[in-house]
Design a protein around this motif. Structure first.
Motif, PDB file in Angstrom:
ATOM      1  N   THR A   1       0.866  -1.343   0.071  1.00  0.00           N
ATOM      2  CA  THR A   1      -0.088  -0.125  -0.040  1.00  0.00           C
ATOM      3  C   THR A   1       0.925   1.228  -0.061  1.00  0.00           C
ATOM      4  O   THR A   1       1.957   1.311   0.805  1.00  0.00           O
ATOM      5  N   GLU A   2       0.490   2.249  -1.048  1.00  0.00           N
ATOM      6  CA  GLU A   2       1.305   3.424  -0.976  1.00  0.00           C
ATOM      7  C   GLU A   2       0.509   4.227   0.302  1.00  0.00           C
ATOM      8  O   GLU A   2      -0.989   4.394   0.140  1.00  0.00           O
ATOM      9  N   LEU A   3       1.401   5.311   0.956  1.00  0.00           N
ATOM     10  CA  LEU A   3       0.789   5.938   2.206  1.00  0.00           C
ATOM     11  C   LEU A   3       0.801   7.334   1.647  1.00  0.00           C
ATOM     12  O   LEU A   3       1.763   7.992   1.205  1.00  0.00           O
TER      13      LEU A   3
ATOM     14  N   GLY B   1       3.196   7.837  -4.825  1.00  0.00           N
ATOM     15  CA  GLY B   1       3.730   8.592  -5.937  1.00  0.00           C
ATOM     16  C   GLY B   1       5.425   8.351  -5.931  1.00  0.00           C
ATOM     17  O   GLY B   1       5.885   8.810  -6.931  1.00  0.00           O
ATOM     18  N   GLY B   2       5.800   7.865  -4.820  1.00  0.00           N
ATOM     19  CA  GLY B   2       7.202   7.383  -4.957  1.00  0.00           C
ATOM     20  C   GLY B   2       8.152   8.229  -3.815  1.00  0.00           C
ATOM     21  O   GLY B   2       7.345   9.130  -3.106  1.00  0.00           O
ATOM     22  N   ILE B   3       9.212   7.909  -3.905  1.00  0.00           N
ATOM     23  CA  ILE B   3      10.234   8.807  -3.067  1.00  0.00           C
ATOM     24  C   ILE B   3      10.835   9.676  -3.433  1.00  0.00           C
ATOM     25  O   ILE B   3      11.695   9.865  -4.153  1.00  0.00           O
ATOM     26  N   ILE B   4      10.329  10.995  -3.393  1.00  0.00           N
ATOM     27  CA  ILE B   4      10.556  12.075  -3.901  1.00  0.00           C
ATOM     28  C   ILE B   4      11.153  13.286  -3.211  1.00  0.00           C
ATOM     29  O   ILE B   4      10.457  13.754  -2.541  1.00  0.00           O
ATOM     30  N   GLY B   5      12.365  13.381  -3.452  1.00  0.00           N
ATOM     31  CA  GLY B   5      13.191  14.445  -2.319  1.00  0.00           C
ATOM     32  C   GLY B   5      12.983  16.099  -2.570  1.00  0.00           C
ATOM     33  O   GLY B   5      12.627  16.238  -3.573  1.00  0.00           O
TER      34      GLY B   5
END
Length: 148
Positions: free
Chosen positions: A2-4, A78-82
């Protein structure tokens, strides 16, 4: 998995990645392409340096950390976006044969004041070797969508 959303995270929450074993061949291959310094390329040459033996490039350690993060239960939607990095340290070298894992601790959850659809998540990602010793510590700020 699951995406959080931002609202799914709370300070103090901890996530754990899987494990990954690092080989001398992988260290040398990465270094040959991206960081061709003697202590990353040749064990004999590395013995005469402060590392005292073959050591992975810090950037290789960072790339392996990212691989472990993406495959972990830490799944911002949506991903690990810095959104920026507050800290990056390599307290000890990553060596051939080391088995690493990442511990991700949520430090702060901050809704955006100007972009109500998102917020910032501040986390500490500690990459640990098989002895539980940190080989990398990063504290990024991540952009995470809010629940619609």
């Amino acid at each position: 998995m699951t995406e959080l959303y931002l609202e799914d995270f709370t300070p103090g929450q901890v996530f754990h990645s899987g494990r990954l074993r690092v080989t001398a061949e992988a260290i040398v291959a990465y270094a040959a392409e991206f960081d061709p310094q003697p202590f990353h390329l040749d064990d004999a040459a590395a013995h005469g340096t402060m590392f005292g033996g073959l050591a992975a490039s810090g950037w290789h350690t960072a790339a392996l950390t990212m691989k472990l993060l993406v495959g972990s239960p830490f799944r911002p939607r949506g991903g690990i976006i810095g959104g920026g990095m507050e800290e990056l340290r390599w307290p000890r070298p990553l060596r051939p044969g080391d088995e690493i894992r990442v511990e991700i601790e949520v430090l702060e959850v901050r809704p955006s004041k100007t972009r109500p659809q998102q917020g910032m998540l501040r986390v500490r990602c500690t990459t640990l070797n098989q002895d539980g010793q940190p080989v990398q510590v990063i504290v990024p700020n991540l952009v995470v969508p809010r629940r619609p």
